[in-house]
Scaffold this motif. Structure first.
Motif, short mmCIF file in Angstrom:
data_model
loop_
_atom_site.label_atom_id
_atom_site.label_comp_id
_atom_site.label_asym_id
_atom_site.label_seq_id
_atom_site.Cartn_x
_atom_site.Cartn_y
_atom_site.Cartn_z
N ARG A 126 -1.76 -5.63 -8.02
CA ARG A 126 -1.07 -6.57 -6.67
C ARG A 126 -1.48 -8.14 -7.14
N CYS A 127 -0.27 -8.37 -6.70
CA CYS A 127 -0.62 -10.43 -7.12
C CYS A 127 -1.31 -11.31 -6.25
N GLY A 129 0.11 -14.68 -5.26
CA GLY A 129 0.14 -16.42 -6.48
C GLY A 129 1.90 -16.22 -6.25
N ASP A 130 2.26 -17.49 -6.52
CA ASP A 130 3.32 -17.82 -6.25
C ASP A 130 3.92 -16.08 -6.82
N PRO A 131 5.30 -15.73 -5.89
CA PRO A 131 6.01 -14.59 -6.31
C PRO A 131 6.73 -15.25 -7.59
N ARG A 132 7.15 -15.73 -8.25
CA ARG A 132 7.82 -16.17 -9.35
C ARG A 132 6.71 -16.43 -10.50
N SER A 133 5.47 -16.55 -10.41
CA SER A 133 4.35 -16.01 -11.52
C SER A 133 4.91 -14.49 -12.84
N CYS A 153 4.93 -9.92 -8.67
CA CYS A 153 4.07 -10.88 -8.21
C CYS A 153 3.67 -10.72 -6.80
N SER A 154 3.47 -10.10 -6.16
CA SER A 154 3.33 -9.75 -4.68
C SER A 154 2.96 -8.60 -4.83
N LYS A 155 1.52 -8.94 -2.76
CA LYS A 155 0.77 -8.54 -2.48
C LYS A 155 0.51 -6.85 -1.72
#
Length: 337
Positions: A126-127, A129-133, A153-155
């Motif tokens: 799970r991430c 941050g910016d989805p483009r990270s 990068c997604s919650k």
């Protein structure tokens, strides 16, 4: 240049202000699908497409394909936390073996040791941050693992299977964002190669093993292909359930000389199914789309074929990672212009 390299080029062009969550914004997804539609089945065409966007990529370390997996719908954990255990939609039981994290400031690499019991292993993330990270590359005992994708990068928790060497009882799994952030890109053909700036994010990461359901769980039906897509009309389609049905054949009349082939699937492992398609001596490969709602997720492989000729399309189907008692229902559609 690979298709993933081309995606990286397109990502580096995304410098303008974007929506709050562009990774999941349907308009952005549709634009990516149209780009995939335009790609040809030869590597040379991928290079031409890269030139068309005005950027010339100097590759760094290879990246893996992007995918999502079964546990996104199976987990009920809050965003940012990875559960100790959960049961996916098809009854597969997941158990966490190890957990770790990467922070946006200071940490670019982390490792965990896990015991190999013989059950299938998967990595999860799970991430925040910016989805483009930058997404962490996954290494097993120092080697990049084969797999169908990377962790977006997604919650929402996403997963993909982990490949381990035969005969081992323990492995070290490393998550390394430096491998993703390297390389450089040229804005102009003869311009300087500018380093790609890293986009760090906060990551929750884990390794799971899973136990399959006692009996196969039949996937639900696949939605019907639209009558028209990408300026072409649906000529024919076929469907089956993998692994029982691992190949297909379609025969259609080619029309004006352009043919598109697309795939849709259902089942918890739907996005891991892999298709190798042959048409008139040309070959293409790709994964399977999952269409639950919204606009049609078009990602056709496109072929140039003789006009007005009866064309035979053949394909073989395989899957990434373990799949015991976890079938996937698939459909293949042929579109002509």
């Amino acid at each position: 240049m690979t298709v993933q390299d081309l995606r990286d080029v397109l990502r580096e062009q995304a410098e303008a202000p974007s929506p709050a969550n562009p990774y999941r914004h349907e308009q952005v997804r549709s634009r990516i699908r149209r780009t995939r539609l335009r790609r040809r089945v030869t590597a040379g065409a991928a290079v031409v497409a890269a030139v068309a966007v005005g950027v010339y990529l100097v590759p760094a370390a290879p990246r893996e394909r992007e995918t999502t997996a079964a546990a996104q719908t199976g987990s009920t954990a809050k965003p940012g936390r990875l559960p100790e255990s959960f049961t996916s939609g098809d009854g597969t039981e997941y158990r966490r073996l190890a957990a770790t994290a990467l922070k946006a400031k200071g940490e670019t690499k982390t490792s965990v040791k896990v015991t190999v019991s013989g059950k299938p292993l998967e990595v999860a993330g799970r991430c925040d941050g910016d989805p483009r990270s930058d997404t962490p590359a996954v290494l097993v005992n120092g080697q990049v693992t084969a797999g169908p994708g990377s962790l977006p990068c997604s919650k929402e928790m996403s997963m993909f299977p982990l490949t381990v060497p035969r005969g081992v009882t323990e492995v070290t799994v490393t998550f390394d964002t430096i491998r993703v952030g390297g390389g450089c890109a040229r804005r102009k053909k003869d311009g300087p190669c500018v380093p790609i700036e890293p986009r760090p994010a906060n990551w929750s990461l884990a390794v799971y093993e899973w136990t399959p359901p006692a009996e196969p769980v039949e996937p639900g039906p696949v939605g019907a292909f639209p009558a028209r897509a990408g300026g072409m009309k649906l000529a024919d389609s076929t469907t089956g359930v993998w692994p029982r049905d691992s190949s297909f054949t379609l025969a259609v009349r080619s029309g004006s000389g352009k043919l598109g082939v697309d795939q849709l699937c259902t089942g918890d492992l739907a996005s891991r199914l892999w298709f190798r398609i042959q048409v008139e001596g040309q070959e293409s490969s790709g994964n399977c789309g999952v269409w639950k709602k919204g606009s049609y997720p078009m990602a056709m492989s496109e072929f140039a074929v003789p006009k007005g000729k009866r064309v035979t399309i053949t394909g073989k189907i395989s899957i990434w990672g373990g799949h015991t008692n976890r079938p996937v229902r698939w459909s293949v559609g042929a579109f002509v212009r």
